[in-house]
Design a protein around this motif. Structure first.
Motif, PDB file in Angstrom:
ATOM      1  N   VAL A  11     -34.440-116.620  76.101  1.00 13.26           N
ATOM      2  CA  VAL A  11     -34.948-117.456  77.379  1.00 13.26           C
ATOM      3  C   VAL A  11     -36.271-116.688  78.137  1.00 13.26           C
ATOM      4  CG1 VAL A  11     -34.354-118.523  79.744  1.00 13.26           C
ATOM      5  CG2 VAL A  11     -32.777-118.263  77.944  1.00 13.26           C
ATOM      6  N   PHE A  12     -37.083-117.252  78.554  1.00 13.96           N
ATOM      7  CA  PHE A  12     -38.392-116.910  79.191  1.00 13.96           C
ATOM      8  C   PHE A  12     -38.286-117.490  80.548  1.00 13.96           C
ATOM      9  CE2 PHE A  12     -42.720-115.161  78.235  1.00 13.96           C
ATOM     10  CZ  PHE A  12     -43.086-114.850  79.527  1.00 13.96           C
ATOM     11  N   PRO A  13     -37.546-116.766  81.382  1.00 15.01           N
ATOM     12  CA  PRO A  13     -37.814-117.244  82.939  1.00 15.01           C
ATOM     13  C   PRO A  13     -38.895-117.102  83.523  1.00 15.01           C
ATOM     14  CG  PRO A  13     -36.545-115.101  82.874  1.00 15.01           C
ATOM     15  CD  PRO A  13     -36.903-115.344  81.307  1.00 15.01           C
ATOM     16  N   VAL A  14     -39.607-118.108  84.014  1.00 12.91           N
ATOM     17  CA  VAL A  14     -40.822-117.814  84.876  1.00 12.91           C
ATOM     18  C   VAL A  14     -40.130-118.548  86.198  1.00 12.91           C
ATOM     19  CG1 VAL A  14     -43.086-118.442  84.999  1.00 12.91           C
ATOM     20  CG2 VAL A  14     -41.823-118.578  82.866  1.00 12.91           C
ATOM     21  N   LEU A  15     -39.260-117.773  86.866  1.00 14.72           N
ATOM     22  CA  LEU A  15     -38.731-118.396  88.189  1.00 14.72           C
ATOM     23  C   LEU A  15     -39.171-117.208  89.324  1.00 14.72           C
ATOM     24  CD1 LEU A  15     -35.134-119.246  87.073  1.00 14.72           C
ATOM     25  CD2 LEU A  15     -37.139-120.932  87.645  1.00 14.72           C
ATOM     26  N   HIS A  16     -40.016-117.621  90.267  1.00 14.43           N
ATOM     27  CA  HIS A  16     -40.152-116.589  91.092  1.00 14.43           C
ATOM     28  C   HIS A  16     -39.181-116.712  92.476  1.00 14.43           C
ATOM     29  CE1 HIS A  16     -44.088-115.588  89.287  1.00 14.43           C
ATOM     30  NE2 HIS A  16     -44.042-116.850  89.029  1.00 14.43           N
TER      31      HIS A  16
END
Length: 192
Positions: A98-103
């Protein structure tokens, strides 16, 4: 071919920043080496597997185009991936990483990292504890100070104390830091 799940959006004041970052990440993953799945979280917290053009991510245009299917990351380690809900049934889609791109909140604060750890799926970024500590700038500064690690000068205070006595806080800022200063929320991302 390994499957990479890119997670974007989220219930956060930094939702829009995540969309722009995710577009860049998705566009730069080499497709000859990885299959990319994209899972968006709306501002309201709805999770949708998105099959469409990454150019549609900014400004939430992805919600108006492409295929969107309800899906969640399963905390059940035996699934090792997504539960995708179609035609009244759920199917499992294996995910390798998983590559989370959540800020901001619910993305950089350890909450989503806890889900990744439960699911036993490798992920990009810091673990739950590190994320939680680093998300809260007051906690980070306090721990670094306790460990005698040099850092930029800072002063943290509670918003209600500033509201009650702004001049007192301003005097402390002047004495410790001088002006100009940057004021950031202690537990939100730096883009706020």
């Amino acid at each position: 071919m390994k499957k990479v799940l890119v997670l974007f959006g989220g219930v956060s004041s930094e939702h829009e920043v995540s969309l722009v970052s995710a577009r860049s990440v998705i566009q730069n993953i080499p497709r000859d080496r990885y299959e990319v799945l994209t899972l968006g979280i709306t501002k309201q917290g709805e999770w949708l597997l998105y099959e469409g053009d990454p150019e549609a991510l900014p400004e939430d245009n992805w919600l108006e185009c492409g295929k969107r299917t309800p899906a969640v990351l399963s905390p059940d380690a035996s699934h090792h991936g997504l539960l995708i809900f179609e035609n009244g049934a759920a199917r499992v889609e294996h995910v390798d990483v998983v590559f989370p791109v959540l800020h901001g909140k619910n993305g950089e604060d350890g909450t989503i990292q806890g889900l990744f750890q439960l699911s036993q799926i490798p992920y990009v970024g810091c673990d739950t504890e590190s994320s939680a500590i680093c998300m809260d700038k007051a906690v980070t500064h306090t721990l670094l100070s306790a460990a005698d690690i040099e850092q930029a000068h800072y002063l943290w205070f509670y918003a209600d104390r500033f509201d009650a006595a702004p001049d007192t806080i301003k005097k402390k800022i002047k004495a410790r830091l001088d002006f100009p200063v940057f004021v950031k929320p202690a537990n939100a991302g730096s883009s706020v």
